[in-house]
Every structure is written in C-alpha cells, then in structure tokens.
Write an enzyme that holds these catalytic residues in place. Structure first.
Site, PDB file in Angstrom:
ATOM      1  N   CYS A 282       0.642  -1.174   0.436  1.00 40.85           N
ATOM      2  CA  CYS A 282      -0.236  -0.040  -0.326  1.00 40.85           C
ATOM      3  C   CYS A 282       1.102   1.561   0.200  1.00 40.85           C
ATOM      4  O   CYS A 282       0.759   2.398  -0.930  1.00 40.85           O
ATOM      5  CB  CYS A 282      -1.111  -0.137   1.317  1.00 40.85           C
TER       6      CYS A 282
HETATM    7  P1  NAD Z   1      -4.159  -8.646  -4.175  1.00 40.59           P
HETATM    8  O1  NAD Z   1      -3.699  -8.662  -4.617  1.00 40.59           O
HETATM    9  O2  NAD Z   1      -4.487  -9.882  -2.125  1.00 40.59           O
HETATM   10  O3  NAD Z   1      -5.858  -9.640  -4.211  1.00 40.59           O
HETATM   11  C1  NAD Z   1      -6.388  -9.440  -5.401  1.00 40.59           C
HETATM   12  C2  NAD Z   1      -7.287  -9.701  -5.410  1.00 40.59           C
HETATM   13  O4  NAD Z   1      -8.104  -9.863  -6.701  1.00 40.59           O
HETATM   14  C3  NAD Z   1      -6.516 -11.078  -6.493  1.00 40.59           C
HETATM   15  O5  NAD Z   1      -6.293 -12.638  -5.657  1.00 40.59           O
HETATM   16  C4  NAD Z   1      -6.629 -11.366  -8.047  1.00 40.59           C
HETATM   17  O6  NAD Z   1      -6.270 -12.461  -8.574  1.00 40.59           O
HETATM   18  C5  NAD Z   1      -8.359 -10.950  -8.103  1.00 40.59           C
HETATM   19  N1  NAD Z   1      -8.582 -10.759  -9.575  1.00 40.59           N
HETATM   20  C6  NAD Z   1      -7.985  -9.758  -9.944  1.00 40.59           C
HETATM   21  N2  NAD Z   1      -9.272  -9.612 -10.695  1.00 40.59           N
HETATM   22  C7  NAD Z   1     -10.053  -9.848 -10.598  1.00 40.59           C
HETATM   23  C8  NAD Z   1     -10.938  -9.672 -11.652  1.00 40.59           C
HETATM   24  N3  NAD Z   1     -11.324  -9.214 -12.592  1.00 40.59           N
HETATM   25  N4  NAD Z   1     -12.793 -10.262 -10.803  1.00 40.59           N
HETATM   26  C9  NAD Z   1     -12.086 -11.236 -10.248  1.00 40.59           C
HETATM   27  N5  NAD Z   1     -11.167 -11.124  -9.208  1.00 40.59           N
HETATM   28  C10 NAD Z   1     -10.198 -10.682  -9.642  1.00 40.59           C
HETATM   29  O7  NAD Z   1      -5.026  -7.383  -3.438  1.00 40.59           O
HETATM   30  P2  NAD Z   1      -5.134  -6.940  -1.797  1.00 40.59           P
HETATM   31  O8  NAD Z   1      -4.000  -6.660  -1.338  1.00 40.59           O
HETATM   32  O9  NAD Z   1      -6.741  -8.090  -1.205  1.00 40.59           O
HETATM   33  O10 NAD Z   1      -5.712  -5.275  -2.710  1.00 40.59           O
HETATM   34  C11 NAD Z   1      -6.867  -5.292  -2.746  1.00 40.59           C
HETATM   35  C12 NAD Z   1      -7.433  -3.701  -3.023  1.00 40.59           C
HETATM   36  O11 NAD Z   1      -7.090  -3.021  -1.476  1.00 40.59           O
HETATM   37  C13 NAD Z   1      -5.888  -2.384  -3.087  1.00 40.59           C
HETATM   38  O12 NAD Z   1      -6.643  -1.591  -4.208  1.00 40.59           O
HETATM   39  C14 NAD Z   1      -5.183  -2.207  -1.917  1.00 40.59           C
HETATM   40  O13 NAD Z   1      -4.859  -1.127  -2.873  1.00 40.59           O
HETATM   41  C15 NAD Z   1      -6.396  -2.055  -0.888  1.00 40.59           C
HETATM   42  N6  NAD Z   1      -6.417  -2.109   0.293  1.00 40.59           N
HETATM   43  C16 NAD Z   1      -5.198  -3.488   0.878  1.00 40.59           C
HETATM   44  C17 NAD Z   1      -4.952  -3.356   1.722  1.00 40.59           C
HETATM   45  C18 NAD Z   1      -4.207  -4.326   2.535  1.00 40.59           C
HETATM   46  O14 NAD Z   1      -3.277  -4.186   3.469  1.00 40.59           O
HETATM   47  N7  NAD Z   1      -3.440  -5.508   1.346  1.00 40.59           N
HETATM   48  C19 NAD Z   1      -4.912  -2.445   2.665  1.00 40.59           C
HETATM   49  C20 NAD Z   1      -6.139  -1.532   2.322  1.00 40.59           C
HETATM   50  C21 NAD Z   1      -6.826  -1.736   1.262  1.00 40.59           C
END
Ligand code: NAD
Length: 463
Positions: A282
């Site tokens: 992030c």
């Molecule tokens: P991640 O990469 O762990 O997970 C994303 C998931 O989405 C993956 O499993 C991927 O296969 C899936 N995906 C991609 N395209 C898709 C589609 N078209 N249909 C269905 N599934 C699909 O990401 P994350 O860490 O969970 O972060 C997600 C969002 O939340 C990001 O924007 C991130 O900046 C934000 N965020 C993350 C955190 C954190 O601590 N990880 C905290 C707050 C906000």
C-alpha cells in the site's frame, strides 16, 4: 443482505468473511479458480491471524461461499450490493487499473442480465475520480445501462485494514467511509454496515477515494520524517534517535494526558519510529499514485516526493552499517536475515524492504540466508534467483553467521536476546529498533539512528 465481493485477496476475503460474520450472505469471486476451490474447502491462500477460524464459522453457518469469477455466476446470484476489491498495483509510479477495468466490465455484463437495480461500490484503493469516471464508463459500456438514468448504483467504500490485524481492524473499525454517487447506493452501504457501531463518514466517491490516499500519504510521511531525523542523529553521533523520539512522543499533542495523569498512547506513535523504511502493498504504491495525480492536476508534490526519496534510500542504511563493521568489504560474509515479510504477522512480501536488502548484499558478494516464520516461500519466489538461501532454524544459523540483520519485527525475534551468549564477535544490525545494545555485550551492535559520539568542535557544531 446478499453481498458479492470481487477479488479474494487480503482485502476482499477479509471483507467478505467479516460481512458474513455480521449476518450478511456473501459470495467472494476470484479469477483464480483454485482460490475458490480452496476457500470452499475452508483453506486460506494467505496468512492472516484469526481469518481461518472466522471462515470456518461463516461456512458452517452457510453464509459464505466462494466462486470462480464469471458474469453468469454473478448474474445468477442477484446481489443486493457488489463490492470490488481487486488489486490496484503501481506501474511506473502510476496506478494500474487493469484489474478494476476487468472487474467492472464483467460486472457490467452481469448487470445487463439482472433485471433489478444493483449498487456497485469500489473497496480497492483507487485515485480520486476513478469510480466516477473509469468504473462508471466500463460498467455502462459493458451493460448498456446508464448510471444517470438510475439503472445501477456507484459507490466507493475504502478499506483501512492492516495486514496482520485485518480481522480485528474490519470488525472494530476506526470509521467506515461511505462514498456514493446516488442515494440508493449510499443506503445499500449504510445497510451493509448497519451491524457496526462506529463513525460513519458519508461523502461523494472522489472524497472517499482521497480520504484513503491522504491517510496513507500522511502515515508514510511520518515514517520518512523520523527516518531522516534518525540519519541526522547517526551522522552527528552520540545521539540516539530512540531517546529523541521518546522525548518527542511525550508531547501531549502526540500522546494526550488524561485527567488523573494517565497518558493515551495513540497508534500514530508506531509510525514515529526509526527503521529501515516502509514497504508493503500500500504505502509505496499509494504515495507514488498520489504524486502522479498531483502532477496531473498541476501541483508539484514536494512532500510526497521527499517521502519517497527518503524511503528509497533508507534500506541502504543496513548495508552502510554492515560496511562500517566490515571495512574490508562484505564479499564472502555470511549474513543471516531475520524477517522477509514487509511487516510482522503477514506473509506479504510485496515491496518488502528485505528484498532490497538482499539485493544490495548480493551485489556486494555477501552470502545471505533468510528466515521468516511465514513469508519465506513468497520471499524466495520474489527475490532474485541465487541471491538468498532459505533458513529453517534461525537460532541454529546464528553459529555460522558473521552478521545478523533483523529486518521485520516478528515477536519471535525479540527472543534473540536469549542467544546473546552466542552472538559474541558477530555483528548485529537492529534495523527495526527491537533491542538495546546492552543486551548483546560481546556483539558489535549497530542500529538505525545511532552512532557513537565523535569529537565535535564548537565550530563544527555550529557549522
Ligand atoms: P490482492 O492482490 O491480494 O488481491 C486481489 C485479488 O483480486 C487477487 O486474488 C486477484 O486474483 C483478484 N482479481 C483480480 N482481477 C479480478 C477480477 N476481474 N475478478 C475477480 N477477481 C479478480 O490485493 P489486496 O492486497 O487484497 O488489495 C486489494 C485492494 O485493496 C488494493 O487496491 C489495495 O491497495 C487495497 N488495500 C489493501 C490493503 C492491504 O493491506 N492489503 C489495505 C487497504 C486497502
């Protein structure tokens, strides 16, 4: 409510499971088919404390399922609300909206087959304006529906959870931000969060998007500010930045004094601590994305740039400390790296500072062995091939190491103190400020933000 969550990463899955725990019926979708299969067997595909237990409960209660992403499945599910929680990585310092576009298009095709109004809210971190422009346009094009005509809803509900404490953060949030472009989506999000008792901040989608970036940019700025001060203290000598910050934290504007004299210790103090820099999925990408957006709208982002510049150089402090202890160079030196995850309690190694440390050490010919309680496999996949060897037993590995670098504040590394007797003659780089030098009397203890006093002339001090 029937809620569909798109994306089962750290945010999507935690959100889905926690919403189900509060009584909603949830389906989580992912483009990776094996992920859904595993979740439906009750297996997690990443490490997050407390999540496995909660997943078992909501599956048992029949309120949670996972499915491979398909517009047919989505259309058949006829949800009351869709949350998009796919990844928004950084490419060349700019937010990469490929996953957001893909998910929006699939949702659009599904909406074309659902005869009811469905609100769609973005949970992913997206730059201000994305929901209102990119997401709206993709859904409209794929569905043939119009948001202005009230045929689907648009919202933005940023997520603030911290990996390692994600379940706790979701279940007991500081606040819930509800951004919306129409009242029906606002109402749907209100209903989704009705079981929570916390501050609800209702704004438009752009403001909701900006709240998330402002939050992360300010936290990252604190870290870089303290790291810069730490480097000044170390260059000066005879000043320990940990003592400096103890004095700063005591300011009642950082840690308020309550009636009766007890102090509140706000979580912000964890960000006002010196270390070897921030990583993770992030902070780096979000500060970069905000920097790019600022330039696009004609603002030169001087503080954001400085935050990134300081952070870019900070892992280099580890190598500098090692080079100070091995003036003949690091070639052939055996370094035991403790900690691969970008922080404790997660297996996430995205942008982990440890990756940079390994790369720097490998360039100098050091032989690095790395340990992590849960992130080692991810780390070995992410690190440059041949730059690092896995270590299963860090206590045993101390014997053969010339230097030990502690790069992640995993609780188990705190017990390194118990090994002090075996650390004699070895270099210890405490890159997360976990120990006191006195705990390792025979070792060459080095840390960020401190160096022994050097003689300063009055003129030098004034210069
Ligand atoms: P991640 O990469 O762990 O997970 C994303 C998931 O989405 C993956 O499993 C991927 O296969 C899936 N995906 C991609 N395209 C898709 C589609 N078209 N249909 C269905 N599934 C699909 O990401 P994350 O860490 O969970 O972060 C997600 C969002 O939340 C990001 O924007 C991130 O900046 C934000 N965020 C993350 C955190 C954190 O601590 N990880 C905290 C707050 C906000």
């Amino acid at each position: 409510m029937k809620i569909d969550v798109i994306g089962t990463g750290y945010v999507g899955l935690v959100s889905g499971v926690c919403l189900a725990a509060k009584g909603h019926r949830v389906t989580c979708y992912d483009v990776r088919p094996t992920v859904a299969e595993r979740l439906n067997r009750g297996e997690l595909h990443f490490h997050e404390p407390g999540l496995a237990e909660m997943l078992a409960e909501v599956r048992q209660a029949g309120r949670f399922s996972a499915a491979e992403m398909s517009e047919t499945a989505l259309a058949a599910s006829a949800p009351d609300l869709i949350l998009i929680a796919v990844g928004t990585p950084s490419t060349d310092g700019k937010i990469d909206l490929t996953q957001i576009r893909g998910a929006s298009q699939a949702i659009g095709r599904a909406l074309a087959r659902i005869p009811a109004f469905v609100p769609v809210a973005i949970k992913s971190t997206v730059v201000p304006g994305t929901t209102d422009t990119v997401v709206r346009a993709e859904i409209e094009e794929a569905s043939g529906l119009s948001h202005a005509a009230g045929q689907f809803g648009l919202g933005m509900n940023p997520e603030f959870l911290r990996e390692g404490r994600a379940v706790e953060d979701f279940m007991v949030p500081d606040r819930v931000v509800i951004g919306s472009e129409d009242t029906r989506t606002r109402d749907a999000l209100r209903e989704a969060y009705a079981p929570w008792d916390c501050d609800i901040i209702e704004v438009n989608t752009r403001t909701a998007e900006m709240i998330k970036y402002a939050n992360n940019c300010l936290l990252a700025l604190q870290i870089s500010a303290v790291n810069e001060l730490a480097n000044v203290a170390a260059a000066l000598g005879g000043v320990d930045v940990a003592d400096v910050m103890r004095g700063v934290h005591a300011d009642r504007r950082w840690s308020p004094v309550q009636p009766g004299g007890t102090r509140v210790r706000p979580g912000i103090l964890d960000y006002l601590k010196a270390g070897c820099g921030f990583g993770g999925s992030c902070f780096p990408k979000d500060v970069q994305a905000m920097r790019t957006l600022a330039r696009q709208v004609g603002i030169e982002p001087r503080l954001l740039q400085a935050t990134l510049d300081v952070n870019q150089d900070q892992p280099g402090q580890v190598t500098q400390l090692l080079e100070r202890s091995f003036p003949a160079g690091l070639a052939g030196k055996r370094v035991l790296l403790l900690g691969c995850a970008f922080k404790e309690d997660t297996d996430d190694v995205r942008e982990s500072v440890s990756l940079r440390i390994v790369s720097d050490l490998a360039k100098r010919g050091a032989r690095v062995e790395a340990h992590d309680p849960v992130a080692l496999d991810n780390f070995l996949r992410a690190a440059q091939a041949g730059s690092v060897e896995p270590c299963a037993d860090w206590r045993a590995a101390i014997t053969g190491a010339d230097a030990i670098v502690v790069a992640t504040a995993w609780p188990e590394y705190r017990s390194l103190r118990e090994e002090a007797g075996r650390m004699s003659g070895k270099v210890l780089v405490d890159a997360r400020r976990l120990y006191e030098a006195e705990a390792f009397p025979g070792a060459d203890y080095q840390t960020i933000g401190y160096a022994p006093a050097r003689v300063l002339t009055a003129a030098g001090a004034q210069a």
